[in-house]
Each structure stands twice: as structure tokens, then as C-alpha cells.
Design a protein around this motif. Structure first.
Motif, short mmCIF file in Angstrom:
data_model
loop_
_atom_site.label_atom_id
_atom_site.label_comp_id
_atom_site.label_asym_id
_atom_site.label_seq_id
_atom_site.Cartn_x
_atom_site.Cartn_y
_atom_site.Cartn_z
N SER A 84 0.81 -1.23 0.00
CA SER A 84 0.00 0.00 0.00
C SER A 84 0.83 1.27 0.00
O SER A 84 0.32 2.35 -0.26
CB SER A 84 -0.93 0.02 1.22
N THR A 85 2.11 1.14 0.31
CA THR A 85 2.96 2.34 0.41
C THR A 85 4.10 2.25 -0.60
O THR A 85 4.37 1.17 -1.14
CB THR A 85 3.57 2.43 1.83
N SER A 86 4.76 3.38 -0.86
CA SER A 86 5.82 3.36 -1.87
C SER A 86 7.00 2.52 -1.39
O SER A 86 7.63 1.82 -2.17
CB SER A 86 6.24 4.77 -2.25
N ARG A 95 2.83 -0.25 15.85
CA ARG A 95 2.21 0.50 16.94
C ARG A 95 1.14 1.44 16.39
O ARG A 95 0.08 1.62 16.96
CB ARG A 95 3.29 1.36 17.62
N ARG A 96 1.47 2.07 15.23
CA ARG A 96 0.51 3.00 14.60
C ARG A 96 -0.78 2.27 14.23
O ARG A 96 -1.88 2.79 14.44
CB ARG A 96 1.17 3.62 13.37
N GLU A 97 -0.66 1.05 13.69
CA GLU A 97 -1.86 0.31 13.30
C GLU A 97 -2.69 -0.09 14.52
O GLU A 97 -3.93 -0.07 14.47
CB GLU A 97 -1.47 -0.92 12.49
N ASP A 132 -2.30 7.17 0.47
CA ASP A 132 -1.83 8.47 0.00
C ASP A 132 -2.40 9.57 0.89
O ASP A 132 -2.92 10.57 0.43
CB ASP A 132 -2.24 8.69 -1.48
N GLY A 133 -2.34 9.32 2.21
CA GLY A 133 -2.86 10.28 3.18
C GLY A 133 -4.34 10.05 3.47
O GLY A 133 -5.10 9.65 2.59
N GLY A 134 -4.71 10.26 4.73
CA GLY A 134 -6.12 10.15 5.11
C GLY A 134 -6.64 8.73 5.18
O GLY A 134 -7.83 8.49 4.98
N THR A 135 -5.78 7.80 5.51
CA THR A 135 -6.26 6.41 5.52
C THR A 135 -7.19 6.13 6.70
O THR A 135 -8.08 5.30 6.58
CB THR A 135 -5.10 5.39 5.52
N ARG A 136 -6.98 6.81 7.84
CA ARG A 136 -7.86 6.51 8.99
C ARG A 136 -9.27 7.01 8.71
O ARG A 136 -10.26 6.35 9.07
CB ARG A 136 -7.29 7.07 10.29
N THR A 137 -9.39 8.18 8.07
CA THR A 137 -10.72 8.74 7.82
C THR A 137 -11.40 8.03 6.65
O THR A 137 -12.61 7.81 6.67
CB THR A 137 -10.61 10.27 7.58
N ASP A 175 -3.39 15.14 1.24
CA ASP A 175 -2.81 13.90 0.73
C ASP A 175 -1.42 13.71 1.35
O ASP A 175 -0.97 14.51 2.18
CB ASP A 175 -2.80 13.87 -0.81
N GLU A 176 -0.74 12.64 0.95
CA GLU A 176 0.50 12.30 1.65
C GLU A 176 1.59 13.35 1.48
O GLU A 176 2.29 13.69 2.44
CB GLU A 176 1.01 10.92 1.18
N VAL A 177 1.74 13.90 0.26
CA VAL A 177 2.79 14.91 0.05
C VAL A 177 2.52 16.11 0.96
O VAL A 177 3.41 16.61 1.64
CB VAL A 177 2.83 15.39 -1.42
P1 ADP Z 1 -3.52 8.87 7.82
O1 ADP Z 1 -3.28 7.84 6.78
O2 ADP Z 1 -4.78 8.68 8.57
O3 ADP Z 1 -3.38 10.27 7.24
P2 ADP Z 1 -0.91 9.32 9.05
O4 ADP Z 1 -1.04 10.81 9.21
O5 ADP Z 1 -0.24 8.55 10.14
O6 ADP Z 1 -2.38 8.67 8.89
O7 ADP Z 1 -0.19 8.97 7.70
C1 ADP Z 1 -0.20 9.82 6.59
C2 ADP Z 1 0.21 9.05 5.37
O8 ADP Z 1 1.58 8.66 5.47
C3 ADP Z 1 -0.53 7.73 5.14
O9 ADP Z 1 -1.80 7.90 4.56
C4 ADP Z 1 0.41 7.03 4.22
O10 ADP Z 1 0.27 7.52 2.90
C5 ADP Z 1 1.77 7.44 4.81
N1 ADP Z 1 2.23 6.40 5.76
C6 ADP Z 1 1.82 6.21 7.02
N2 ADP Z 1 2.47 5.16 7.59
C7 ADP Z 1 3.32 4.70 6.68
C8 ADP Z 1 4.27 3.63 6.63
N3 ADP Z 1 4.46 2.82 7.67
N4 ADP Z 1 4.97 3.46 5.50
C9 ADP Z 1 4.80 4.29 4.44
N5 ADP Z 1 3.90 5.29 4.40
C10 ADP Z 1 3.18 5.50 5.50
#
Ligand code: ADP
Length: 242
Positions: A84-86, A95-97, A132-137, A175-177
């Protein structure tokens, strides 16, 4: 968070790098009933962020010791797929999960009518397919739809979106950037139909005025997100036979 590199996240005309206005969400897609083997499921996309939610239950849990005599126990597992991530993420729960699983569970508990199903478990699996950011919401929104798709009675539907503060400006649905360079990000989850905010976090520094304005931006967007949820559910469950 907040990298200090000399980058600009706005174009000269005030739009963001992907062309969005500050108060514009990414394109949203929602689909329910995407899995055959779960009682309810949903796939939700906010731009490039794609999250799948699967719901099982109410069912008798294998681990009998977890039951609560007068209501169902809600269990949530938020997980990011290794792809799911680059940079490949370890499949082991981080821990975050673990923290996000709890945050999302607490964002759903106030709306699920758990007292109708004593001694059972309702399991919600949230799988981030692309982050790409915002995965919890996005995950919270998908979970709300999947619960409804499973026919689990709820007081109201829940939706979520994050507001960010980048280069002193508030932006909707970061978004993530943007998140990587943000001064603050503020994920919000709410059930507009019953006036409840069920998820509210701030990571970073914001003024009181910014928090209030950001909250208004998020709640207005969540209204629209929840309306979309209703439309998607209606189009699956209220097909009129002619
Ligand atoms: P959210 O996904 O709710 O915005 P975060 O602010 O913690 O939560 O994360 C922001 C973004 O950073 C995620 O959506 C993802 O794109 C990226 N990210 C988070 N954790 C990881 C990880 N372990 N490896 C790579 N990218 C991550």
C-alpha cells in the motif's frame, strides 16, 4: 511530519499541487458489497487512497472470554497492506496500526446499536490497499458503509476527512505529500445526522481560530461524504422493480 525543505505546496493561483482549491476534496468513490465472503463490505477511495472494509457478525466469538453480557463487542483491525505504500511496509502490525484500530473503533462505537446483540462480536477489518494520506478517515468511512451493508443497526452513518495546515493555510482532505510538509493535520470523524463528532485528533500546532475553521471545513465535507454513503446504499438496496 513538517519537513522544513524549501518547497512550495501552492501554485501561483493559490491552488494545490494537484490542482485542488484549498477547500476541495479529492474525487471520492464508494462501492458496497464488494466481497462475497464477508457479511458486509465496502471499498472507498479518496483520490489515490484506497481502503477496503469487511464486516463479520454479529456472531458468537471463538474466544468466549471476550463477550460482554449486555451488548456486542466491537473489534476493529486497521491494517496497511505491504503493497500500500511506496516503500514496502512490514505486514506485522505496527504501533501505529494498533493505535488507529482503537481510534476507529472508538469512532464507531457511539453509533452501532451494540445493545441489540448481547454476547456477540462484530468484527471490522480495514485493509489499506493504497495509502496516499487520510487512511484513517477513509477507513472509518468504509467501515461505516460496510456495517450498513452487513445490516447492522446504527444510529447514524459516520464519515471522516482530515484537514491540514500547510504553509499557514488550511486545506481540506490532505494527501500524503501535503501531510509530509504540513504544520498540522487534523483528522475528523462525525455522524452528522445525530450531531456527534466521534473522531478528533490534532497533530501539530494550530491556533484556536484555525481549529474552529478547520472543524467547520471538515464537518461540511463530512455532511457531503455521508450523503454519498446514503446514495450508494440506496442504489444497492432500494432498486425499484418495474
Ligand atoms: P492517515 O493515513 O490517517 O493520514 P498518518 O497521518 O499517520 O495517517 O499517515 C499519513 C500518510 O503517510 C498515510 O496515509 C500514508 O500515505 C503514509 N504512511 C503512514 N504510515 C506509513 C508507513 N508505515 N509506511 C509508508 N507510508 C506511511
Amino acid at each position: 511530519m513538517a519537513r522544513k525543505d524549501n518547497v512550495t505546496l501552492f501554485r501561483e493561483d493559490g491552488t494545490r499541487l494537484d490542482g485542488r482549491k484549498p477547500d476541495e476534496m479529492r474525487p471520492i468513490k464508494m462501492e458496497v458489497g464488494v466481497l462475497d465472503n464477508a457479511d458486509g463490505s465496502a471499498l472507498v477511495e479518496f483520490g489515490r487512497t484506497k481502503v477496503l472494509a469487511a464486516v463479520y457478525g454479529p456472531r458468537e466469538p471463538v474466544q468466549k472470554y471476550i463477550v460482554i453480557p449486555d451488548k456486542a463487542v466491537l473489534r476493529v483491525r486497521y491494517h496497511m497492506a505491504p503493497f500500500s505504500t511506496s516503500e514496502r511496509k512490514s505486514p506485522a502490525p505496527s504501533r501505529r496500526e494498533v493505535e488507529l484500530s482503537k481510534v476507529i473503533r472508538e469512532a464507531l462505537e457511539p453509533v452501532v446499536l451494540t445493545d441489540q446483540f448481547p454476547r456477540t462480536a462484530i468484527d471490522i477489518f480495514i485493509e489499506v490497499l493504497q495509502a496516499d494520506g487520510g487512511t484513517r478517515t477513509t477507513g472509518l468511512t468504509a467501515a461505516s458503509l460496510a456495517l450498513a451493508d452487513a445490516g447492522i443497526p446504527m444510529r447514524a452513518l459516520v464519515g471522516g476527512v482530515a484537514v491540514g495546515k500547510i504553509q499557514g493555510r488550511l486545506v481540506l482532505d490532505i494527501d500524503e505529500v501535503e501531510d509530509n510538509y504540513a504544520e498540522a493535520d487534523m483528522p475528523v470523524g462525525a455522524a452528522p445526522d445525530i450531531g456527534l463528532i466521534t473522531l478528533f485528533q490534532i497533530n501539530g500546532v494550530m491556533t484556536r481560530e484555525e481549529v474552529m475553521k478547520g472543524l467547520d471545513m471538515a464537518l461540511e465535507a463530512i455532511n457531503r461524504i455521508v450523503e454519498m454513503e446514503k446514495e450508494v446504499l440506496k442504489s444497492k438496496y432500494m432498486k425499484v422493480e418495474v
